[in-house]
Design an enzyme around this catalytic site. Structure first.
Site, mmCIF file in Angstrom:
data_model
loop_
_atom_site.group_PDB
_atom_site.id
_atom_site.type_symbol
_atom_site.label_atom_id
_atom_site.label_comp_id
_atom_site.label_asym_id
_atom_site.label_seq_id
_atom_site.Cartn_x
_atom_site.Cartn_y
_atom_site.Cartn_z
ATOM 1 N N THR A 191 0.454 -0.964 0.185
ATOM 2 C CA THR A 191 -0.311 -0.340 -0.186
ATOM 3 C C THR A 191 1.412 1.324 0.190
ATOM 4 O O THR A 191 2.120 1.503 0.442
ATOM 5 C CB THR A 191 -0.988 -0.160 1.219
ATOM 6 O OG1 THR A 191 0.238 0.445 2.554
ATOM 7 C CG2 THR A 191 -1.642 -1.184 1.375
ATOM 8 N N GLU A 203 -5.210 -4.230 -1.522
ATOM 9 C CA GLU A 203 -5.883 -5.183 -0.353
ATOM 10 C C GLU A 203 -6.882 -5.942 -0.905
ATOM 11 O O GLU A 203 -7.193 -6.994 -0.148
ATOM 12 C CB GLU A 203 -6.822 -4.547 1.291
ATOM 13 C CG GLU A 203 -5.877 -3.899 2.301
ATOM 14 C CD GLU A 203 -5.045 -2.702 1.989
ATOM 15 O OE1 GLU A 203 -5.681 -2.856 0.455
ATOM 16 O OE2 GLU A 203 -4.790 -1.805 2.831
ATOM 17 N N LYS A 211 -16.467 16.548 10.549
ATOM 18 C CA LYS A 211 -17.342 15.910 11.612
ATOM 19 C C LYS A 211 -17.285 16.940 12.625
ATOM 20 O O LYS A 211 -16.705 18.636 13.229
ATOM 21 C CB LYS A 211 -16.530 15.629 12.623
ATOM 22 C CG LYS A 211 -16.007 14.022 11.991
ATOM 23 C CD LYS A 211 -15.165 13.244 12.653
ATOM 24 C CE LYS A 211 -15.361 11.677 11.293
ATOM 25 N NZ LYS A 211 -13.395 12.510 11.371
ATOM 26 N N TRP A 219 -21.813 14.925 10.395
ATOM 27 C CA TRP A 219 -20.238 13.977 9.208
ATOM 28 C C TRP A 219 -20.703 14.802 7.552
ATOM 29 O O TRP A 219 -22.153 14.608 7.532
ATOM 30 C CB TRP A 219 -20.877 12.556 8.975
ATOM 31 C CG TRP A 219 -19.635 11.649 10.229
ATOM 32 C CD1 TRP A 219 -19.347 12.372 10.890
ATOM 33 C CD2 TRP A 219 -19.556 10.491 9.946
ATOM 34 N NE1 TRP A 219 -18.894 11.097 11.895
ATOM 35 C CE2 TRP A 219 -18.853 10.057 11.161
ATOM 36 C CE3 TRP A 219 -19.832 9.246 9.192
ATOM 37 C CZ2 TRP A 219 -19.732 8.692 11.470
ATOM 38 C CZ3 TRP A 219 -20.161 8.028 9.840
ATOM 39 C CH2 TRP A 219 -19.404 7.871 10.056
#
Ligand code: ADP
Length: 536
Positions: A180, A326, A435, A440
């Protein structure tokens, strides 16, 4: 009762052999450093990939050992894609855009034994040489220069190679690995098996996924060091599709020239690439004759609706997908389902800007604080996934990463909504959500909307600390060349599209936004830069 079916391993060796027999005359085209085109066919590719495997065996490569590559997208990298795993080794593609210290860390962590490197990338290898310890470095003479004597010459190795002796192989054997990019902490290694790559190829080739067939000409713009160019080289060999590799020349003009000369039907890359292509097409609409309906697979970051609409005007079809290192990477792909085909055009565009529905054998759920989020297109939760091409652990790391749930789901770190029809919409990465007052706000939604403004080239929205609201959104904007824009006009443009509390309280205009090695916005840098910015 027992099944009476054969046990037959799903390996890349089978795919390679079949392609060598069935598609021997199908062309593989690569742009070289001097911009000329190298051409050969699957017959040559098959022979040379096996010769590479034989040469690596002669050098002592044993089952499961890593062979690193530091290469652009071209025929020799493609040969390594099959030559290494078919000799029992593990193909470890190194991201050449990372900092040399990170590359060296990754090489050492993976314990790579051999390296294959493009001659044009030797200056980069020089920067990691002191910190790495490859047993043999093999140089591909792409630019026609002679290979320095202390390195192995890729062409000489292939010419002198003894035939590969096929190793005993199990479908669960490791075939490839990728790290990654390390936007959060140290890079982590994911190891793909023959089986996971084969199943990923089956799934992505399907109609309603990428729909990749034998009659396609595939141009992977996404680098072969970025999650295996999204698996396209493997899928293309399975189907026997023609390939056109862009080499190191990823600018719009060279790509469009290649699309035209090779009549490319399917290409793939991150949105930044397509933004450049769009600009070139808009500037000179008559310059290129492209295959009508060419599919442009977009992933790695969201494809803004405005981009999908703009390409439609040129008769080019954006295919929007989602994935990560992944997940091999393809997990969801967007197509218009039967039940949504009757929707009005605007609704269809809205749907196409979502990241699509999961492929077969790829399961998804969104988890919020209150448990699994309903599929209502509104409730946000973290996307968790599982399937046969999803990682179950990181290479050489104890599972203290918190990335897997006890019941075996992988936690992606992406915040999504899932609608009743099963389309996911990425609203943010957990760390990028704004936030505000316990609610959100999706920075991605605001960025995508802003990038639809005619004066805006690129925009990033970040949360900046706020004494009352915890955080408030700040938009950092790059305007198109020769344009100027004001905070008021951009806020007015956004106003009808969002709840009032979502609208950025501040706008900053900058010349350029920071990006990661894989072309994603580097918001950590921006957050750092604007952390202390005072609010009115
Ligand atoms: P890294 O995780 O190191 O940045 P990856 O290439 O694995 O590198 O990136 C995967 C991430 O990219 C996903 O978790 C997601 O946040 C983002 N991503 C991928 N495809 C899309 C998409 N179509 N829309 C929005 N974000 C995407």
């Amino acid at each position: 009762m027992r099944s009476t079916m054969m046990q037959f391993p799903l390996t890349l060796a089978h795919i390679l052999d079949r392609a060598g027999r069935l598609f021997a005359s199908t062309e593989i085209v690569s742009r070289l450093p001097d911009k000329s085109l190298h051409r050969y066919a699957y017959g040559d590719f098959h022979r040379r990939a096996l010769a590479l495997g034989g040469a690596l065996q002669a050098l002592g490569l044993k089952r499961g050992e890593r062979v690193a590559t530091l290469m652009w997208n071209h025929y020799a990298h493609f040969e390594a894609y099959f030559g290494v795993p078919c000799a029992g080794g593990v193909l470890h593609t190194l991201n050449l855009r990372l900092h040399p210290d990170d590359i060296a860390y990754i090489v050492n962590h993976a314990e790579d034994r051999f390296l294959i490197v493009d001659d044009v990338l030797l200056p980069l290898y020089d920067k990691i040489r002191a910190n790495t310890n490859f047993e043999k470095v093999i140089v591909v003479p792409l630019s026609g220069s002679s290979v320095p004597a202390h390195y192995g010459d890729y062409e000489a190795l292939i010419a002198q190679s003894a035939p590969l002796s096929p190793p005993a192989m199990d479908e669960e054997d490791p075939a490839g690995m990728c790290y990654t990019s390390g936007t959060t902490g140290k890079p982590k290694g994911v190891v793909y098996s023959h089986r996971s790559i084969v199943l990923h190829s089956f799934a992505t080739a399907m109609v309603d996924c990428l729909g990749l067939g034998n009659r396609d000409c595939v141009c992977p713009v996404v680098p072969m060091f970025h999650v295996n160019a999204w698996g396209l080289p493997f899928t293309a060999v399975m189907m026997g599709a023609k390939l056109a590799f862009p080499g190191q020349h990823l600018d719009a003009v060279n790509l469009l020239d290649l699309y035209q000369s090779e009549q490319v039907t399917l290409t793939a890359g991150v949105p930044t690439i397509w933004a450049g292509i769009l600009q070139a097409l808009e500037k000179e609409p008559a310059r290129w004759t492209l295959t009508p309906g060419m599919r442009m697979v977009v992933g790695g970051a969201a494809a803004p609706e405005a981009m999908i609409r703009a390409f439609d005007k040129f008769g080019l079809g954006v295919v929007h997908g989602w994935g990560m290192t992944e997940t091999s990477p393809v997990g969801t792909v967007n197509f218009i389902k039967r039940e949504t085909a009757g929707l009005a055009s605007d609704r269809q565009y809205e749907l196409r800007a979502k990241q699509g529905v999961p492929t077969p054998f790829f399961e998804i759920r969104a988890m919020s604080d209150k448990g699994e989020a309903p599929w209502d297109g509104a409730t946000m939760g973290e996307l968790q996934v599982r399937g046969p091409w999803v990682a179950a652990s990181y290479h050489g790391l104890e599972d203290d990463t918190g990335k897997w749930t006890e019941d075996g789901w992988f936690c992606t770190g992406d915040i999504v909504t899932i609608d009743a029809a099963g389309y996911i919409k990425i609203t943010d990465r957990i760390k990028d959500l704004v936030k505000s007052g316990g609610e959100w706000i999706s920075s991605l939604d605001l960025e995508n909307a802003l990038s639809g403004h005619p004066k805006v080239r690129e925009a990033a929205v970040i949360g900046v600390p706020h004494s009352k609201w915890d955080e408030r959104p700040l938009a950092v904007v790059v305007v198109k060349e020769g344009q100027t824009a004001t905070a008021d006009e951009l806020r007015e443009y956004l106003a009808p599209k969002f709840a009032a509390f979502w609208l950025p309280d501040g706008f900053e205009f900058v010349d350029e936004l920071p990006h990661t090695a894989t072309g994603k916005l580097l918001k950590a840098k921006l957050r750092e830069r604007f952390r202390g910015r005072p609010w009115d």
